[in-house]
Design an enzyme around this catalytic site. Structure first.
Site, PDB file in Angstrom:
ATOM      1  N   ARG A   6       0.814  -1.208   0.000  1.00 44.63           N
ATOM      2  CA  ARG A   6       0.000   0.000   0.000  1.00 44.63           C
ATOM      3  C   ARG A   6       0.842   1.250   0.000  1.00 44.63           C
ATOM      4  NH1 ARG A   6      -5.110   0.609   1.999  1.00 44.63           N
ATOM      5  NH2 ARG A   6      -4.735   2.602   1.009  1.00 44.63           N
ATOM      6  N   ARG A  62       2.127   3.558 -16.106  1.00 47.01           N
ATOM      7  CA  ARG A  62       2.384   2.733 -17.292  1.00 47.01           C
ATOM      8  C   ARG A  62       3.513   3.288 -18.148  1.00 47.01           C
ATOM      9  NH1 ARG A  62      -3.311   2.374 -17.297  1.00 47.01           N
ATOM     10  NH2 ARG A  62      -3.406   4.075 -18.791  1.00 47.01           N
ATOM     11  N   CYS A  74      -7.346   2.857 -12.621  1.00 44.89           N
ATOM     12  CA  CYS A  74      -7.734   3.902 -11.674  1.00 44.89           C
ATOM     13  C   CYS A  74      -9.206   3.752 -11.290  1.00 44.89           C
ATOM     14  CB  CYS A  74      -7.568   5.286 -12.297  1.00 44.89           C
ATOM     15  SG  CYS A  74      -5.897   5.718 -12.720  1.00 44.89           S
ATOM     16  N   GLU A  77     -12.276   6.849  -4.887  1.00 44.65           N
ATOM     17  CA  GLU A  77     -12.607   6.444  -3.528  1.00 44.65           C
ATOM     18  C   GLU A  77     -14.066   6.814  -3.231  1.00 44.65           C
ATOM     19  OE1 GLU A  77     -10.862   5.122  -0.810  1.00 44.65           O
ATOM     20  OE2 GLU A  77      -9.164   4.719  -2.109  1.00 44.65           O
ATOM     21  N   ARG A  89      -4.292   6.878  -3.695  1.00 43.46           N
ATOM     22  CA  ARG A  89      -3.853   5.677  -2.985  1.00 43.46           C
ATOM     23  C   ARG A  89      -3.444   4.613  -3.998  1.00 43.46           C
ATOM     24  NH1 ARG A  89      -8.158   7.924  -0.169  1.00 43.46           N
ATOM     25  NH2 ARG A  89      -7.935   7.981   2.104  1.00 43.46           N
ATOM     26  N   TYR A 107       3.699   6.207   2.730  1.00 45.62           N
ATOM     27  CA  TYR A 107       2.729   7.303   2.808  1.00 45.62           C
ATOM     28  C   TYR A 107       3.489   8.619   2.752  1.00 45.62           C
ATOM     29  CZ  TYR A 107      -0.629   3.741   3.800  1.00 45.62           C
ATOM     30  OH  TYR A 107      -1.427   2.635   3.676  1.00 45.62           O
ATOM     31  N   ARG A 115      -2.114   6.538   7.932  1.00 48.83           N
ATOM     32  CA  ARG A 115      -1.573   5.370   8.626  1.00 48.83           C
ATOM     33  C   ARG A 115      -0.310   5.735   9.380  1.00 48.83           C
ATOM     34  NH1 ARG A 115      -3.250   0.097   7.460  1.00 48.83           N
ATOM     35  NH2 ARG A 115      -2.102  -0.213   9.397  1.00 48.83           N
TER      36      ARG A 115
END
Length: 120
Positions: A6, A62, A74, A77, A89, A107, A115
């Site tokens: 992540r 890419r 893509c 959210e 994200r 992050y 986080r």
């Protein structure tokens, strides 16, 4: 074994150049921290908050050298009130023998607030 890696970052303004620059920086930091090669990646999902709409971040990913065959897409959210704005994200599915606890999630910018337990 496939593991999820992540990461997230934020941008100051919804402009293609900024989107491409910040998502590239994030992805490069993820692969460097985890010693990931493009041929080890099963897929990459990039989500953005709904206030990001001027460019597809996957296009920048890419275009990285060696990434043209990595399946990348893509999505937006869920638009939750109070969510961190201008946020991108990444969820990278990677073939690796690294233990889950040893994966380095990255992050950047204001996304460190998402986080704090994973930020080093």
């Amino acid at each position: 074994m496939i593991r999820g890696v992540r990461g997230a970052t934020t941008i100051e303004k919804d402009e293609p150049e900024i989107i491409f620059s910040e998502i590239t920086k994030l992805v490069q930091e993820i692969v460097t921290a985890n010693n990931i090669q493009p041929e080890d990646i099963s897929s990459v999902v990039i989500s953005t908050t709904t206030d990001i709409k001027s460019a597809f971040p996957a296009k920048a990913v890419r275009s990285l050298e060696g990434w043209q065959y990595v399946p990348t897409m893509c999505t937006h959210e869920i638009d939750v009130p109070g969510a961190l704005p201008m946020c991108m994200r990444v969820l990278m599915h990677v073939n690796t023998e690294v233990h889950q606890k040893d994966i380095q999630h990255i992050y950047l910018n204001n996304a460190v607030s998402l986080r704090p337990d994973l930020v080093k």
